[in-house]
Motif scaffolding. Sequence first.
Motif, PDB file in Angstrom:
ATOM      1  N   VAL A   1      -4.835 -10.316 -14.137  1.00 47.59           N
ATOM      2  CA  VAL A   1      -4.329 -11.594 -14.651  1.00 47.59           C
ATOM      3  C   VAL A   1      -2.907 -11.807 -14.147  1.00 47.59           C
ATOM      4  CG1 VAL A   1      -5.730 -11.575 -16.767  1.00 47.59           C
ATOM      5  CG2 VAL A   1      -3.474 -10.497 -16.771  1.00 47.59           C
ATOM      6  N   ASP A   2      -2.427 -13.040 -14.165  1.00 50.78           N
ATOM      7  CA  ASP A   2      -1.009 -13.260 -13.875  1.00 50.78           C
ATOM      8  C   ASP A   2      -0.220 -12.608 -15.003  1.00 50.78           C
ATOM      9  OD1 ASP A   2      -1.963 -14.823 -11.819  1.00 50.78           O
ATOM     10  OD2 ASP A   2      -1.207 -16.715 -12.609  1.00 50.78           O
ATOM     11  N   LEU A   3       0.847 -11.893 -14.655  1.00 53.32           N
ATOM     12  CA  LEU A   3       1.592 -11.185 -15.689  1.00 53.32           C
ATOM     13  C   LEU A   3       3.061 -11.044 -15.340  1.00 53.32           C
ATOM     14  CD1 LEU A   3       2.217  -8.073 -14.573  1.00 53.32           C
ATOM     15  CD2 LEU A   3      -0.163  -7.752 -15.145  1.00 53.32           C
ATOM     16  N   GLN A   4       3.858 -10.758 -16.357  1.00 49.54           N
ATOM     17  CA  GLN A   4       5.260 -10.392 -16.180  1.00 49.54           C
ATOM     18  C   GLN A   4       5.365  -8.911 -16.507  1.00 49.54           C
ATOM     19  OE1 GLN A   4       8.141 -12.364 -18.657  1.00 49.54           O
ATOM     20  NE2 GLN A   4       9.826 -11.672 -17.382  1.00 49.54           N
ATOM     21  N   ILE A   5       6.013  -8.153 -15.627  1.00 49.55           N
ATOM     22  CA  ILE A   5       6.143  -6.714 -15.820  1.00 49.55           C
ATOM     23  C   ILE A   5       7.126  -6.431 -16.951  1.00 49.55           C
ATOM     24  CG2 ILE A   5       6.830  -4.522 -14.770  1.00 49.55           C
ATOM     25  CD1 ILE A   5       6.052  -5.736 -12.039  1.00 49.55           C
ATOM     26  N   LEU A   6       6.676  -5.619 -17.907  1.00 49.26           N
ATOM     27  CA  LEU A   6       7.524  -5.196 -19.009  1.00 49.26           C
ATOM     28  C   LEU A   6       8.099  -3.807 -18.765  1.00 49.26           C
ATOM     29  CD1 LEU A   6       5.289  -6.312 -22.018  1.00 49.26           C
ATOM     30  CD2 LEU A   6       7.302  -7.482 -21.085  1.00 49.26           C
ATOM     31  N   GLU A   7       7.301  -2.957 -18.129  1.00 48.82           N
ATOM     32  CA  GLU A   7       7.686  -1.566 -17.932  1.00 48.82           C
ATOM     33  C   GLU A   7       7.035  -1.018 -16.667  1.00 48.82           C
ATOM     34  OE1 GLU A   7       5.961   1.982 -20.384  1.00 48.82           O
ATOM     35  OE2 GLU A   7       7.622   1.082 -21.508  1.00 48.82           O
ATOM     36  N   GLY A   8       7.804  -0.270 -15.889  1.00 45.39           N
ATOM     37  CA  GLY A   8       7.284   0.361 -14.679  1.00 45.39           C
ATOM     38  C   GLY A   8       7.727  -0.377 -13.424  1.00 45.39           C
ATOM     39  N   ALA A   9       8.011   0.381 -12.392  1.00 46.06           N
ATOM     40  CA  ALA A   9       8.343  -0.164 -11.075  1.00 46.06           C
ATOM     41  C   ALA A   9       7.183   0.185 -10.154  1.00 46.06           C
ATOM     42  CB  ALA A   9       9.649   0.408 -10.560  1.00 46.06           C
ATOM     43  N   VAL A  10       6.707  -0.792  -9.382  1.00 47.65           N
ATOM     44  CA  VAL A  10       5.520  -0.596  -8.560  1.00 47.65           C
ATOM     45  C   VAL A  10       5.725  -1.164  -7.162  1.00 47.65           C
ATOM     46  CG1 VAL A  10       3.885  -0.573 -10.482  1.00 47.65           C
ATOM     47  CG2 VAL A  10       4.514  -2.750  -9.467  1.00 47.65           C
ATOM     48  N   ASP A  11       5.029  -0.578  -6.200  1.00 43.86           N
ATOM     49  CA  ASP A  11       4.901  -1.148  -4.868  1.00 43.86           C
ATOM     50  C   ASP A  11       3.557  -1.866  -4.854  1.00 43.86           C
ATOM     51  OD1 ASP A  11       7.286  -0.063  -3.953  1.00 43.86           O
ATOM     52  OD2 ASP A  11       6.328   1.753  -3.224  1.00 43.86           O
ATOM     53  N   VAL A  12       3.554  -3.140  -4.481  1.00 43.29           N
ATOM     54  CA  VAL A  12       2.326  -3.930  -4.523  1.00 43.29           C
ATOM     55  C   VAL A  12       2.110  -4.695  -3.231  1.00 43.29           C
ATOM     56  CG1 VAL A  12       2.416  -4.247  -7.022  1.00 43.29           C
ATOM     57  CG2 VAL A  12       3.446  -5.957  -5.551  1.00 43.29           C
ATOM     58  N   LEU A  13       0.852  -5.009  -2.973  1.00 40.62           N
ATOM     59  CA  LEU A  13       0.494  -6.046  -2.021  1.00 40.62           C
ATOM     60  C   LEU A  13       0.439  -7.285  -2.905  1.00 40.62           C
ATOM     61  CD1 LEU A  13      -2.285  -4.209   0.009  1.00 40.62           C
ATOM     62  CD2 LEU A  13       0.087  -4.646   0.691  1.00 40.62           C
ATOM     63  N   PRO A  14       1.372  -8.241  -2.745  1.00 41.86           N
ATOM     64  CA  PRO A  14       1.604  -9.264  -3.762  1.00 41.86           C
ATOM     65  C   PRO A  14       0.553 -10.363  -3.911  1.00 41.86           C
ATOM     66  CG  PRO A  14       3.063  -9.593  -1.911  1.00 41.86           C
ATOM     67  CD  PRO A  14       2.334  -8.304  -1.653  1.00 41.86           C
ATOM     68  N   TRP A  15      -0.438 -10.432  -3.041  1.00 47.47           N
ATOM     69  CA  TRP A  15      -1.526 -11.397  -3.205  1.00 47.47           C
ATOM     70  C   TRP A  15      -2.703 -10.918  -2.378  1.00 47.47           C
ATOM     71  CZ3 TRP A  15       3.201 -12.914  -1.036  1.00 47.47           C
ATOM     72  CH2 TRP A  15       3.207 -12.993   0.346  1.00 47.47           C
ATOM     73  N   VAL A  16      -3.870 -11.504  -2.621  1.00 42.06           N
ATOM     74  CA  VAL A  16      -5.077 -11.136  -1.880  1.00 42.06           C
ATOM     75  C   VAL A  16      -4.839 -11.419  -0.405  1.00 42.06           C
ATOM     76  CG1 VAL A  16      -7.517 -11.665  -1.538  1.00 42.06           C
ATOM     77  CG2 VAL A  16      -6.586 -11.588  -3.856  1.00 42.06           C
ATOM     78  N   GLY A  17      -5.067 -10.420   0.444  1.00 39.70           N
ATOM     79  CA  GLY A  17      -4.900 -10.579   1.881  1.00 39.70           C
ATOM     80  C   GLY A  17      -3.515 -10.241   2.400  1.00 39.70           C
TER      81      GLY A  17
ATOM     82  N   ALA B   1      -0.365  -8.129   3.741  1.00 37.93           N
ATOM     83  CA  ALA B   1      -0.309  -6.917   4.560  1.00 37.93           C
ATOM     84  C   ALA B   1       0.976  -6.117   4.337  1.00 37.93           C
ATOM     85  CB  ALA B   1      -0.425  -7.297   6.034  1.00 37.93           C
ATOM     86  N   THR B   2       1.953  -6.688   3.660  1.00 43.02           N
ATOM     87  CA  THR B   2       3.246  -6.029   3.476  1.00 43.02           C
ATOM     88  C   THR B   2       3.481  -5.726   2.007  1.00 43.02           C
ATOM     89  OG1 THR B   2       4.120  -7.267   5.352  1.00 43.02           O
ATOM     90  CG2 THR B   2       5.727  -6.241   3.884  1.00 43.02           C
ATOM     91  N   ARG B   3       3.854  -4.489   1.731  1.00 43.55           N
ATOM     92  CA  ARG B   3       4.170  -4.067   0.355  1.00 43.55           C
ATOM     93  C   ARG B   3       5.540  -4.581  -0.059  1.00 43.55           C
ATOM     94  NH1 ARG B   3       2.591   2.275  -0.449  1.00 43.55           N
ATOM     95  NH2 ARG B   3       0.496   2.142   0.411  1.00 43.55           N
ATOM     96  N   VAL B   4       5.673  -4.869  -1.345  1.00 45.95           N
ATOM     97  CA  VAL B   4       6.963  -5.235  -1.924  1.00 45.95           C
ATOM     98  C   VAL B   4       7.153  -4.438  -3.204  1.00 45.95           C
ATOM     99  CG1 VAL B   4       7.051  -7.550  -0.912  1.00 45.95           C
ATOM    100  CG2 VAL B   4       5.999  -7.220  -3.148  1.00 45.95           C
ATOM    101  N   ARG B   5       8.403  -4.265  -3.609  1.00 43.33           N
ATOM    102  CA  ARG B   5       8.743  -3.537  -4.837  1.00 43.33           C
ATOM    103  C   ARG B   5       8.932  -4.548  -5.956  1.00 43.33           C
ATOM    104  NH1 ARG B   5       8.128   1.622  -6.457  1.00 43.33           N
ATOM    105  NH2 ARG B   5       9.858   2.370  -7.695  1.00 43.33           N
ATOM    106  N   ARG B   6       8.300  -4.306  -7.093  1.00 48.01           N
ATOM    107  CA  ARG B   6       8.444  -5.158  -8.266  1.00 48.01           C
ATOM    108  C   ARG B   6       8.861  -4.300  -9.454  1.00 48.01           C
ATOM    109  NH1 ARG B   6       9.069  -8.553  -4.990  1.00 48.01           N
ATOM    110  NH2 ARG B   6       7.609 -10.209  -4.482  1.00 48.01           N
ATOM    111  N   ARG B   7       9.747  -4.873 -10.286  1.00 49.35           N
ATOM    112  CA  ARG B   7      10.337  -4.155 -11.423  1.00 49.35           C
ATOM    113  C   ARG B   7      10.178  -4.976 -12.700  1.00 49.35           C
ATOM    114  NH1 ARG B   7      13.222  -3.549  -6.887  1.00 49.35           N
ATOM    115  NH2 ARG B   7      13.926  -1.486  -6.309  1.00 49.35           N
ATOM    116  N   PRO B   8      10.561  -4.399 -13.857  1.00 52.52           N
ATOM    117  CA  PRO B   8      10.500  -5.165 -15.106  1.00 52.52           C
ATOM    118  C   PRO B   8      11.215  -6.507 -14.972  1.00 52.52           C
ATOM    119  CG  PRO B   8      10.895  -2.865 -15.598  1.00 52.52           C
ATOM    120  CD  PRO B   8      10.984  -3.011 -14.089  1.00 52.52           C
ATOM    121  N   GLY B   9      10.562  -7.542 -15.500  1.00 56.87           N
ATOM    122  CA  GLY B   9      11.082  -8.902 -15.404  1.00 56.87           C
ATOM    123  C   GLY B   9      10.438  -9.697 -14.284  1.00 56.87           C
TER     124      GLY B   9
END
Length: 88
Positions: free
Chosen positions: A41-57, A59-67
Amino acid sequence: MEQRLSLPARRLTPQTGTKEVVFDVKPGEQVVVESGEMVPVDLQILEGAVDVLPWVGAATRVRRRPGDVLVAGSRVMQGHLRGVCTWS
C-alpha cells in the motif's frame, strides 16, 4: 497493474504488537515490510531505513528513512520498515 499490487500485507496491531496477514489494509493502519518484499500500500515510513526500488520497473535503488513516503509496488531490497498506510 491492479493484479500486481493485489498483495497481502502484514498489518501491525500497535496495542498488542501482533502481525496478521490481510488484504484489506485501511488508511491509518500500520504495516511491516521486510527485505525482498513489495510494499502492498502507499505508506509513510514510521521506523526503519531501507534501500528500495521506488516503483514497479525501477532500476535504481534509493534510500528511504522515517518520514519518507513509498508508493505501493516499491520493492524493499535491504532493511525493513514499519509504516502507516496513506492509501490502499
